[in-house]
Design an enzyme around this catalytic site. Structure first.
Site, short mmCIF file in Angstrom:
data_model
loop_
_atom_site.label_atom_id
_atom_site.label_comp_id
_atom_site.label_asym_id
_atom_site.label_seq_id
_atom_site.Cartn_x
_atom_site.Cartn_y
_atom_site.Cartn_z
CB SER A 294 2.03 2.00 6.04
OG SER A 294 0.86 1.77 5.36
CE LYS A 349 2.61 5.25 3.96
NZ LYS A 349 2.23 6.72 4.17
CG HIS A 352 0.78 1.64 1.44
ND1 HIS A 352 0.20 2.38 1.69
CD2 HIS A 352 1.14 0.45 1.78
CE1 HIS A 352 -0.24 2.13 2.77
NE2 HIS A 352 -0.22 0.50 2.81
CG ASN A 353 -0.19 7.09 1.24
OD1 ASN A 353 0.38 5.84 2.06
ND2 ASN A 353 -0.23 7.55 2.15
CD GLU A 356 -4.23 4.44 2.96
OE1 GLU A 356 -2.46 4.08 3.53
OE2 GLU A 356 -4.19 5.59 2.97
C1 6PG Z 1 -0.35 5.09 6.26
C2 6PG Z 1 -1.50 6.51 5.50
C3 6PG Z 1 -0.46 7.51 6.22
C4 6PG Z 1 -1.16 8.23 6.17
C5 6PG Z 1 -2.42 8.96 4.89
C6 6PG Z 1 -3.89 9.66 4.64
O1 6PG Z 1 -0.47 4.22 5.40
O2 6PG Z 1 -0.52 5.17 7.04
O3 6PG Z 1 -1.16 6.41 4.21
O4 6PG Z 1 0.61 7.36 5.45
O5 6PG Z 1 -2.43 8.23 6.76
O6 6PG Z 1 -1.65 9.64 3.91
O7 6PG Z 1 -3.43 9.74 3.76
P1 6PG Z 1 -4.02 11.29 3.00
O8 6PG Z 1 -4.88 12.21 3.84
O9 6PG Z 1 -4.32 11.85 1.29
O10 6PG Z 1 -5.90 10.38 3.02
#
Ligand code: 6PG
Length: 637
Positions: A294, A349, A352-353, A356
């Site tokens: 990430s 991960k 985490h997303n 996010e």
């Molecule tokens: C990270 C981000 C990376 C990516 C996302 C975007 O942790 O660096 O999460 O993995 O930018 O996966 O995800 P979406 O396109 O689903 O918003």
């Protein structure tokens, strides 16, 4: 990658060695510094060393070379006068020799000019006498500038390449950035990108050409040559799109690799796919590391948070490299940890997303409400967020949101030109599916996924807004009075997002027997990753696996004190026409979780009424199922 620069004393081995080390991003060792004290004494008294004196010294240097190779390599400056000495240093085939050659008189004059060096110019003749001319390596004349010598040496190394420590496959944004990060930290890297006529041609080569400062890169688009370029056991980092492409790449790689080689999947793969691949690779005698990364482009280049799981032996092969390229936490420890078995690295991960998504959506809701409800300008909202970011609310996402509210294009705010349809690649929805599979309440983070879905229906939204006469209603109340409440509401909404994600991780970890360490997970998320924040630092410091998340020091107080603010803000937003899906779901979720007497008795009664599904009674704790014949005789007209 090992390079030894030889030559009699005074040829400039240290200068050339240092220049080479800088270009190759490798440590430089001056052989002179590794002499035992007796040798230095002897030389200081003007006596040349004999073969016996050199034995322990050469052994120390050979050990140093072998050790260095494990961490990417080194450049060593060492006289290497006799063939027998050089053979002691010839630790393996992955070593290149550069022999500096010059006229005795030029060297003599240089040595006379040197101060504070134990080697006296008078010993030069003995060095010349001992020198045995090698018939391999590069003979490099010292009769030119150090820069010219460096160029010739680098050309020689390109023509006679060494095996590289790591291979990165896929030169997209993340692959390229991670490869350069590795190279910068002294890890020689082979770059690979597939060849697709007219679309992807010489991609890896171009990465090399645009980064001339890195002489520790090699570029390939032929997979066999690429595999051949890697040092055994090979370590290959896949940075290609998740899904079928990973399986296809493994199909190609497996027959080309040898037992003990390692493949790392650094993309956002679904953790169950990763689990399947761990077993598949094991059967093929290969190590496999599903690894979350990430931090986006900048993180990958300068220091991401790294979440490897799967094969612990595979992790041991790259632990040092990953530690070097990762972000560092507040105490300087690398933001990387071995997460656990199977697909657990990709699993965390994914969560985490999901967090996010929730964090992004809460910010989007707030920005929108402040601008179009409270009538703040973009600059004002940016200022509010910047202020919050100076205190406990600090977070990377808050910071970039404050930034993007100031970005102008041709004098206008770029944000207002961006189509309001949010994209997604799957990790948020996978988390939601997993939560449903495990029966875990997930509504706040589910709403972050749903909100992106609703945003996608732009045409319908535009039509419906007319049909149903939707408009935002300006808030008449004072922003000044509301601002502290909004901040507390924001803070609590974030706590809820994190609790939901950590709860999912705990549930799946228990069910899978992964024994995930949540302090450690939070620690590696305190820097480098997208959800790094002050809150994450708090979680990392205070959360323990057997403790309820809401009881973390400082969190408990907010749950008690701030829920009224979150409820009030949501109420205000909804009544003024603003959809606030994550914040609404957040307060609902929280109230649900802390309500002792819930409405579920009604559900149970309904189920029993229409379907004889039975219920349990509060006055009978035996667990016995009760059923009632719900006749309608009690109805009143
Ligand atoms: C990270 C981000 C990376 C990516 C996302 C975007 O942790 O660096 O999460 O993995 O930018 O996966 O995800 P979406 O396109 O689903 O918003």
């Amino acid at each position: 990658m090992l390079v030894i620069v030889t030559g009699v004393s005074g040829t400039g081995k240290t200068t050339i060695g240092n220049l080479l080390a800088e270009k190759l991003h490798l440590p430089f060792f001056d052989g002179d510094h590794f002499h035992p004290a007796e040798n230095i004494d002897k030389m200081s008294q003007g006596h040349p060393l004999d073969d016996l004196d050199r034995v322990p010294w050469l052994q120390t240097l050979a050990d140093k070379l072998t050790d260095s190779e494990k961490t990417g390599g080194a450049v060593l400056a060492c006289s290497g006068l006799k063939e027998s000495y050089r053979q002691k240093l010839n630790v393996n085939e992955n070593l290149r020799w550069i022999h500096l050659k010059g006229e005795r008189d030029i060297i003599w004059n240089r040595m006379l000019a040197r101060k504070n060096h134990y080697m006296k110019a008078g010993m030069l003749d003995s060095q010349f006498a001992t020198w045995e001319e090698p018939d391999y390596g590069l003979k490099l004349s010292i009769d030119q500038t150090p820069e010219e010598m460096l160029e010739i040496a680098l050309e020689y190394l390109i023509r006679n390449p060494m095996k590289m420590a790591v291979g990165v496959m896929g030169m997209g944004v993340m692959g390229k950035s991670l490869a350069l990060n590795l190279a910068e930290k002294g890890v020689p890297v082979s770059l690979y990108n597939r060849y697709v006529a007219g679309k992807e041609e010489a991609v890896a080569q171009k990465v090399m050409e645009t980064n001339p400062d890195f002489a520790n890169l090699r570029a390939f688009e032929d997979i066999e040559n690429y595999i051949e370029s890697l040092q055994a056991p090979r370590k290959i980092l896949l940075m290609i799109p998740a899904g079928a492409a990973i399986d296809a790449q493994l199909d190609t790689l497996i027959p080309l690799l040898e037992p003990g080689d390692l493949v790392i999947d650094g993309g956002n793969s679904f953790y169950k796919d990763s689990e399947r691949r761990v077993f598949r690779m094991k059967e093929a005698g290969l190590h496999f590391l599903p690894m979350g990364v990430s931090g986006g482009e900048e993180g990958a280049r300068k220091g991401p948070s790294i979440m490897p799981g799967g094969d612990p032996e595979g992790y041991a092969l790259v632990e040092d490299f990953l530690g070097r390229i990762s972000a560092k936490d507040q105490s300087g420890k690398p933001c990387v940890t071995y997460v656990g078995q199977e697909g657990s690295g990709h699993f965390i991960k994914m969560v985490h997303n999901s967090i996010e998504y929730g964090e992004m959506q809460v910010l989007a809701e707030l920005v929108h409400f402040l601008r179009f409800g409270f009538g703040c300008s973009a600059e004002q909202v940016s200022g509010i967020l910047f202020d919050w970011g100076k205190g406990e609310q600090k977070s990377f996402l808050l910071e970039i949101t404050a930034d993007l509210l100031l970005f102008k294009e041709d004098g206008d705010l770029l944000l207002d030109k961006i189509l309001d349809q949010a994209g997604q690649k799957g990790t948020g929805a996978w988390s939601l599916n997993t939560a449903l599979e495990y029966g875990i309440p997930y509504s706040p983070l589910a709403e972050a996924v749903n909100a992106r879905g609703v945003s996608g229906e732009k045409t319908m939204r535009v039509a419906y807004s007319k049909t149903f006469r939707h408009e935002f209603e300006p808030v008449k109340e004072s922003l000044e009075t509301w601002l502290p409440k909004i901040k507390y509401a924001y803070s609590l909404a974030r706590i809820i997002n994190h609790e939901v994600g950590f709860r999912l991780m705990k549930t799946v970890s228990d069910a899978q027997g992964w024994k995930l360490n949540f302090n450690e997970i939070a620690r590696i998320w305190t820097n480098g990753c997208i959800i790094r924040s002050g809150l994450m630092e708090r979680i990392s410091a205070y959360y323990s696996d057997d403790q309820s998340f809401f009881e973390i020091a400082g969190v408990k107080e907010q749950v008690i004190q701030n829920r009224g603010d979150l409820a009030a803000l949501v109420g205000l937003g909804l009544t003024h026409g603003f959809a606030l899906p994550v914040m609404s779901a957040g307060i609902n979720y929280l109230l649900g979780r802390i309500t002792a007497e819930s409405s579920a008795s009604v559900i149970q009664a309904q189920r029993d009424y229409f379907g004889a599904h039975t219920y349990q009674r509060k006055d009978d704790l035996s667990g016995q199922a009760h059923h009632t014949l719900w006749n309608t005789s009690f109805r009143t007209e």
